[in-house]
Design a protein around this motif. Structure first.
Motif, PDB file in Angstrom:
ATOM      1  N   ASP A 180       0.857  -1.295   0.074  1.00 27.82           N
ATOM      2  CA  ASP A 180       0.062  -0.076  -0.125  1.00 27.82           C
ATOM      3  C   ASP A 180       0.884   1.376   0.156  1.00 27.82           C
ATOM      4  OD1 ASP A 180      -2.406   1.517   0.142  1.00 27.82           O
ATOM      5  OD2 ASP A 180      -3.059   0.892   2.146  1.00 27.82           O
ATOM      6  N   ASP A 181       0.364   2.365  -0.427  1.00 28.23           N
ATOM      7  CA  ASP A 181       1.024   3.847  -0.481  1.00 28.23           C
ATOM      8  C   ASP A 181       2.393   3.707  -1.109  1.00 28.23           C
ATOM      9  OD1 ASP A 181      -1.261   4.186   1.010  1.00 28.23           O
ATOM     10  OD2 ASP A 181      -0.381   4.629   2.806  1.00 28.23           O
ATOM     11  N   GLU A 237      -4.288   4.286  -6.824  1.00 26.97           N
ATOM     12  CA  GLU A 237      -5.322   4.467  -5.859  1.00 26.97           C
ATOM     13  C   GLU A 237      -5.767   6.205  -6.285  1.00 26.97           C
ATOM     14  OE1 GLU A 237      -4.726   3.282  -1.533  1.00 26.97           O
ATOM     15  OE2 GLU A 237      -2.886   4.119  -2.145  1.00 26.97           O
TER      16      GLU A 237
END
Ligand code: C2E
Ligand code: MG
Ligand code: MG
Ligand code: MG
Length: 292
Positions: A180-181, A237
């Motif tokens: 993630d990120d 995202e």
């Protein structure tokens, strides 16, 4: 005099700290109570296949529905859960709730979906994540192959050998691993190559200013190319505009999440969105030589 002023300054400082600490402590005990009283709930944000526009799964995002304050953002209470240790029981509740919901949707005949669950750094490093996930899967009947765990790049950059071993254990369970990120942490590519991961999630900070920012377009394109060359799937995202989506499609990005498709929705809203999807069109016969 200087001494009195010094002491006064100290007292002032001391009192502010105490107040901050008191507020934190209050939030922490309210959070514990909310967890026990069932005031936490999960919302689901679609993950969309860029090539076909179909919803392939969802990211599960926790919400605190406080009777007085209304919805409290995870950005406010996850950090408190992390430092206080509430993240252990909270993370376990999230895993169990998502697996339960996923299995309920399967039982209701909804199309098969991947569900992604966020794991925070302390939950990853200090709790028995593999044990917890395996119990949540076994008790719900939700298949491991449909569960994805999102670990931030920052969490993977710490204590990397332990992190790698935890990922190996999770992989052995059969769950998928997403970073993630991605792009905001400091993991080295050499490390990343040794980790059993499946998906890179490009941080929304790199998507926001596309197509105005040449730099962000270069970074996103590089992450997509690098992910693909490592055999990983790449998700963007925070996609909010058609322009961003067009850029990502052109670069071959696999999937996206963002307000362009939908905000995170309560379970019923998400299920309604899925039911409204046109039925899966017949697949083009790509594998004509394969046995039926
Ligand atoms: P994240 O995992 O990176 O989640 C993405 C965040 O971006 C979510 O915020 C989501 O609502 C938001 N978002 C999605 N699409 C868009 C968009 O198009 N534009 C913009 N501006 N934002 C978008 P949310 O739900 O407030 O969650 C914030 C963070 O809290 C998450 O970041 C994650 O780190 C953490 N979190 C959320 N749920 C959980 C959980 O169940 N467990 C743990 N450990 N952490 C969680
Ligand atoms: Mg996430
Ligand atoms: Mg993220
Ligand atoms: Mg984020």
């Amino acid at each position: 005099g200087a001494k009195a002023r010094g002491r006064g300054a100290w007292c002032f400082f001391h009192e502010t700290m105490t107040q901050a600490a008191r507020e934190r402590l209050e939030l922490e005990s309210r959070l514990r109570l909310a967890l026990m009283q069932g005031h936490l709930q999960m919302h689901y944000q679609p993950q969309v296949d860029i090539a076909t526009g179909r919803i392939l799964g969802a990211e599960a995002l926790v919400r605190w529905n406080d009777p007085q304050e209304g919805l409290i953002s995870p950005a406010r209470f996850i950090p408190v859960a992390e430092t206080s240790g509430v993240i252990g029981p909270l993370g376990e509740w999230v895993l169990r709730e998502v697996c339960r919901q996923g299995q309920a949707w399967r039982d209701a005949g909804l199309p098969e979906l991947m569900l992604a669950v966020n794991v925070s750094p302390r939950q990853f490093h200090l709790t028995d994540l593999a044990g917890c996930a395996s119990a949540a899967l076994a008790d719900s009947g939700f298949p491991a192959r449909l569960l994805e765990l999102e670990i931030t790049e920052t969490a993977l950059a710490e204590r990397t050998e332990e992190a790698r071993q935890m990922l190996v254990r999770l992989r052995e369970l059969g769950v998928r691993i997403a970073v993630d990120d991605f792009g905001t942490g400091y993991s080295s590519l050499a490390q990343l190559k040794r980790f059993p991961i499946d998906v890179l999630k490009i941080d929304q900070g790199f998507i926001r200013d596309i197509p105005q920012s040449e730099d962000d377009m270069a970074i996103s394109a590089a992450i997509i190319a690098m992910g693909h060359s490592m055999g990983l799937s790449v998700l963007a995202e925070g996609v909010e505009t058609e322009g961003q989506l067009a850029f990502l499609r052109e670069r071959g990005c696999d999937t996206y999440q963002g307000y362009l498709c939908s905000r995170p929705l309560p379970a019923e809203g998400f299920a309604a969105l899925l039911r409204a999807q046109p039925p899966q069109p017949p697949q083009p016969a790509l594998h004509t030589s394969a046995p039926a």
